[in-house]
Design an enzyme around this catalytic site. Structure first.
Site, PDB file in Angstrom:
ATOM      1  CD  GLU A 260     -40.351 126.100  -2.583  1.00  0.00           C
ATOM      2  OE1 GLU A 260     -39.868 125.685  -3.648  1.00  0.00           O
ATOM      3  OE2 GLU A 260     -40.459 125.380  -1.583  1.00  0.00           O
TER       4      GLU A 260
ATOM      5  CG  ASP B 181     -43.071 119.071  -2.393  1.00  0.00           C
ATOM      6  OD1 ASP B 181     -43.983 119.927  -2.367  1.00  0.00           O
ATOM      7  OD2 ASP B 181     -41.869 119.341  -2.181  1.00  0.00           O
TER       8      ASP B 181
ATOM      9  CE  LYS C 171     -38.001 118.322   0.286  1.00  0.00           C
ATOM     10  NZ  LYS C 171     -39.336 118.141  -0.356  1.00  0.00           N
TER      11      LYS C 171
ATOM     12  CG  ASP D 281     -40.355 120.769  -5.153  1.00  0.00           C
ATOM     13  OD1 ASP D 281     -40.857 121.324  -4.160  1.00  0.00           O
ATOM     14  OD2 ASP D 281     -39.700 121.389  -6.020  1.00  0.00           O
ATOM     15  CG  ASN D 282     -37.967 120.781  -2.706  1.00  0.00           C
ATOM     16  OD1 ASN D 282     -38.976 120.211  -2.299  1.00  0.00           O
ATOM     17  ND2 ASN D 282     -37.919 122.079  -2.898  1.00  0.00           N
TER      18      ASN D 282
HETATM   19  O1  LIG Z   1     -39.012 119.972   3.630  1.00  0.00           O
HETATM   20  C1  LIG Z   1     -39.664 120.222   2.641  1.00  0.00           C
HETATM   21  N1  LIG Z   1     -40.772 119.526   2.345  1.00  0.00           N
HETATM   22  C2  LIG Z   1     -41.180 118.403   3.227  1.00  0.00           C
HETATM   23  C3  LIG Z   1     -42.006 118.870   4.415  1.00  0.00           C
HETATM   24  C4  LIG Z   1     -42.223 117.754   5.406  1.00  0.00           C
HETATM   25  O2  LIG Z   1     -42.803 116.616   4.775  1.00  0.00           O
HETATM   26  C5  LIG Z   1     -43.108 115.567   5.686  1.00  0.00           C
HETATM   27  N2  LIG Z   1     -44.033 114.659   5.044  1.00  0.00           N
HETATM   28  C6  LIG Z   1     -45.084 115.016   4.283  1.00  0.00           C
HETATM   29  C7  LIG Z   1     -45.738 113.868   3.892  1.00  0.00           C
HETATM   30  C8  LIG Z   1     -45.041 112.777   4.433  1.00  0.00           C
HETATM   31  C9  LIG Z   1     -45.248 111.379   4.386  1.00  0.00           C
HETATM   32  N3  LIG Z   1     -44.401 110.556   5.046  1.00  0.00           N
HETATM   33  C10 LIG Z   1     -43.346 111.084   5.732  1.00  0.00           C
HETATM   34  C11 LIG Z   1     -43.093 112.456   5.810  1.00  0.00           C
HETATM   35  C12 LIG Z   1     -43.966 113.287   5.146  1.00  0.00           C
HETATM   36  C13 LIG Z   1     -39.283 121.380   1.775  1.00  0.00           C
HETATM   37  C14 LIG Z   1     -38.338 122.292   2.252  1.00  0.00           C
HETATM   38  C15 LIG Z   1     -37.950 123.395   1.484  1.00  0.00           C
HETATM   39  C16 LIG Z   1     -36.945 124.354   1.992  1.00  0.00           C
HETATM   40  C17 LIG Z   1     -36.002 124.904   1.140  1.00  0.00           C
HETATM   41  C18 LIG Z   1     -35.057 125.820   1.611  1.00  0.00           C
HETATM   42  C19 LIG Z   1     -35.059 126.173   2.946  1.00  0.00           C
HETATM   43  F1  LIG Z   1     -34.168 127.061   3.423  1.00  0.00           F
HETATM   44  C20 LIG Z   1     -35.998 125.609   3.826  1.00  0.00           C
HETATM   45  C21 LIG Z   1     -36.936 124.717   3.351  1.00  0.00           C
HETATM   46  C22 LIG Z   1     -38.538 123.626   0.226  1.00  0.00           C
HETATM   47  C23 LIG Z   1     -39.474 122.708  -0.255  1.00  0.00           C
HETATM   48  O3  LIG Z   1     -40.061 122.885  -1.482  1.00  0.00           O
HETATM   49  C24 LIG Z   1     -39.842 121.588   0.490  1.00  0.00           C
HETATM   50  O4  LIG Z   1     -40.757 120.700  -0.053  1.00  0.00           O
HETATM   51 MG   LIG Z   2     -40.997 121.113  -2.117  1.00  0.00          MG
END
Ligand SMILES: O=C(NCCCOCn1ccc2cnccc21)c1cc(-c2ccc(F)cc2)cc(O)c1O
Ligand SMILES: [Mg+2]
Length: 206
Positions: free
Chosen positions: A191, A133, A136, A161-162
């Site tokens: 969500e 999650d 992406k 997810d996603n």
């Molecule tokens: O971007 C999303 N999640 C990621 C966050 C950064 O994660 C960075 N991150 C976290 C550990 C980690 C470890 N290593 C590298 C990067 C690492 C994410 C985005 C959306 C979304 C859907 C529609 C929209 F209009 C805008 C946003 C929905 C979701 O459910 C998501 O999960």
């Molecule tokens: Mg997500």
């Protein structure tokens, strides 16, 4: 969001923490937690797998961490990785409010750096369940990295997810066409919205 948890949720009651976050995100401001609809699918997979070792890539504020950890057997271990220190700081407090700190190890940093160190740093052999999650465009390289590091065993489950929104096209293409995985798509919604999204569940065949 943290204030809403501390105001509306009962200490030590994970379900009330999950409910408080969902209420806040529906009524006050959207946030990228896996949410309640996909969260129920996540719960059913966790319950089915009954994992002893879990890796979560992308803690954010700890919503899915709390959902997963609340379903784990007492000796189980959940390692959750968060890149953003501000999110990590909030997540620690959310996880503590739920009373789940003993089941959860929150690690700050990048998946590419930490995945190769999992065995030596945390005494992990393999993961029974991985919840993807995070960024992406890291789902595919990190899955390959987990394979190379021997962190997956025959039967390990990847839950992503996603896969529709924002979307992980290269990951889907790989995992659905690889003879080393058996995949299943769980159609749902982004969500707190009516936008289509879903979870991809994949079994590593070894
Ligand atoms: O971007 C999303 N999640 C990621 C966050 C950064 O994660 C960075 N991150 C976290 C550990 C980690 C470890 N290593 C590298 C990067 C690492 C994410 C985005 C959306 C979304 C859907 C529609 C929209 F209009 C805008 C946003 C929905 C979701 O459910 C998501 O999960
Ligand atoms: Mg997500």
């Amino acid at each position: 969001m943290l204030a809403a948890v501390q105001k509306n949720a009962t200490r030590g009651d994970p379900r009330s923490v999950v409910k408080a976050i969902d209420q806040f995100c529906r009524q006050k401001e959207w946030a990228m937690n896996v949410g309640d609809e996909k969260g129920c699918i996540l719960d059913s997979v966790v319950t089915e797998v009954n994992p002893a070792t879990v890796l979560e890539l992308g803690t954010y504020c700890g919503y899915s961490t709390v959902r997963i950890a609340s379903l784990l057997p007492s000796n189980a271990k959940l390692i959750t990785l968060e890149f953003n220190p501000d999110y990590a700081a909030i997540a620690r407090q959310v996880i503590a409010w739920a009373g789940l700190e003993d089941k959860v190890q929150l690690v700050e940093g990048a998946s590419g750096d930490w995945i190769p160190k999992m065995k030596e740093k945390f005494g992990i052999e393999t993961f029974d369940l991985v919840f993807l999650d995070h960024w992406k465009d890291r789902y595919l390289p990190d899955t390959k990295l987990m394979e190379e590091c021997g962190l997956l065993r025959k039967g390990s489950i990847l839950l992503a997810d996603n896969v529709i929104c924002p979307g992980t096209p290269d990951y889907l293409e790989y995992i659905r066409n690889s003879p080393r995985y058996k995949s299943q798509y769980f159609k749902s919604h982004l969500e707190y919205t009516k936008v289509e999204d879903g979870l991809e569940k994949s079994v590593f065949l070894g």
